[in-house]
Design an enzyme around this catalytic site. Structure first.
Site, mmCIF file in Angstrom:
data_model
loop_
_atom_site.group_PDB
_atom_site.id
_atom_site.type_symbol
_atom_site.label_atom_id
_atom_site.label_comp_id
_atom_site.label_asym_id
_atom_site.label_seq_id
_atom_site.Cartn_x
_atom_site.Cartn_y
_atom_site.Cartn_z
ATOM 1 C CB CYS A 1 -6.198 -8.411 -9.068
ATOM 2 S SG CYS A 1 -5.283 -7.984 -8.013
ATOM 3 C CD GLU B 1 -3.292 -1.530 2.202
ATOM 4 O OE1 GLU B 1 -2.986 -0.671 3.343
ATOM 5 O OE2 GLU B 1 -3.477 -1.992 1.827
ATOM 6 C CB CYS C 1 -3.738 -6.123 -6.002
ATOM 7 S SG CYS C 1 -4.960 -6.040 -5.981
ATOM 8 C CD GLU D 1 -4.984 -11.032 -5.524
ATOM 9 O OE1 GLU D 1 -4.594 -9.400 -5.429
ATOM 10 O OE2 GLU D 1 -6.175 -11.238 -5.180
ATOM 11 C CB CYS E 1 -10.224 -6.853 -6.677
ATOM 12 S SG CYS E 1 -8.388 -6.223 -7.222
HETATM 13 N N1 THU Z 1 -6.340 -6.563 -2.051
HETATM 14 C C1 THU Z 1 -5.764 -7.648 -2.078
HETATM 15 O O1 THU Z 1 -4.068 -7.627 -2.248
HETATM 16 N N2 THU Z 1 -5.877 -8.856 -3.068
HETATM 17 C C2 THU Z 1 -6.756 -8.081 -3.890
HETATM 18 O O2 THU Z 1 -7.838 -9.496 -5.131
HETATM 19 C C3 THU Z 1 -8.319 -7.370 -3.567
HETATM 20 C C4 THU Z 1 -8.085 -6.624 -2.603
HETATM 21 C C5 THU Z 1 -5.592 -5.709 -1.324
HETATM 22 C C6 THU Z 1 -5.534 -3.847 -1.965
HETATM 23 C C7 THU Z 1 -5.193 -3.372 -0.292
HETATM 24 O O3 THU Z 1 -3.871 -3.274 -0.021
HETATM 25 C C8 THU Z 1 -6.357 -3.823 0.105
HETATM 26 O O4 THU Z 1 -6.788 -5.614 0.304
HETATM 27 C C9 THU Z 1 -7.333 -3.978 0.746
HETATM 28 O O5 THU Z 1 -8.563 -3.812 -0.416
#
Ligand code: THU
Length: 146
Positions: free
Chosen positions: A92, A47, A56, A58, A89
């Site tokens: 991804c 982040e 993310c 993935e 998400c």
């Molecule tokens: N996040 C992922 O790493 N993968 C996903 O498929 C959904 C969300 C992360 C992004 C962010 O750092 C946190 O989860 C909250 O959305």
């Protein structure tokens, strides 16, 4: 019942949650991507104080795999603290779909730290993918619309 290899992939994804940099959402995600040469490439979410820059797990795994010379993937395990286990998400899903062969699918294993596991596939999660064939057929000039 998942195979021992799938359980191993899930274990790698679960352990990658500890590497996540998620001070803003406090939602840690770990990921393990099995490449067609048997190599496992890991990822975690990263982040940023400028929220829109968050990446993310993935996508960090795919980027690491491609940077390491690997572009063919057979399975991906995604681990979160959600129940039921969270699926990748939309962004991804599209990012992973870029590396799908036309006649193939990617097995997606979802897991959480409570031991819940779900097996699905990328094409199940993401029908109607926008791919390079669609891009080419809509491009101006040679082979596509004027
Ligand atoms: N996040 C992922 O790493 N993968 C996903 O498929 C959904 C969300 C992360 C992004 C962010 O750092 C946190 O989860 C909250 O959305």
């Amino acid at each position: 019942m998942l195979s021992p290899d799938d359980d191993k992939l899930i274990a790698r994804a679960l352990s990658m949650r500890t590497r996540a940099y998620a001070p803003y959402s406090r939602f840690t995600v770990g990921c393990a991507l099995l490449c067609d040469d048997g190599e496992i490439v890991e990822g975690c979410n990263v982040e940023n104080a400028s929220y829109g820059l968050c990446i993310c797990a993935e996508r960090t795994a795919v980027v690491a795999a491609v940077a390491g010379g690997r572009q063919r993937f057979t399975r991906i395990a995604v681990a979160t603290g959600s129940s039921p286990p969270a699926a990748p998400c939309g962004m991804c899903r599209q990012f992973l779909a870029e590396f799908l062969d036309a006649d193939k699918d990617l097995v997606v294993l979802l897991a959480n730290d409570a031991g819940e596991k779900v097996e699905t596939t990328l094409r199940t999660l993401f029908p109607g993918v926008f791919d390079k064939a669609q891009l080419a057929s809509g491009q101006r000039g040679e082979g596509g619309p004027a």
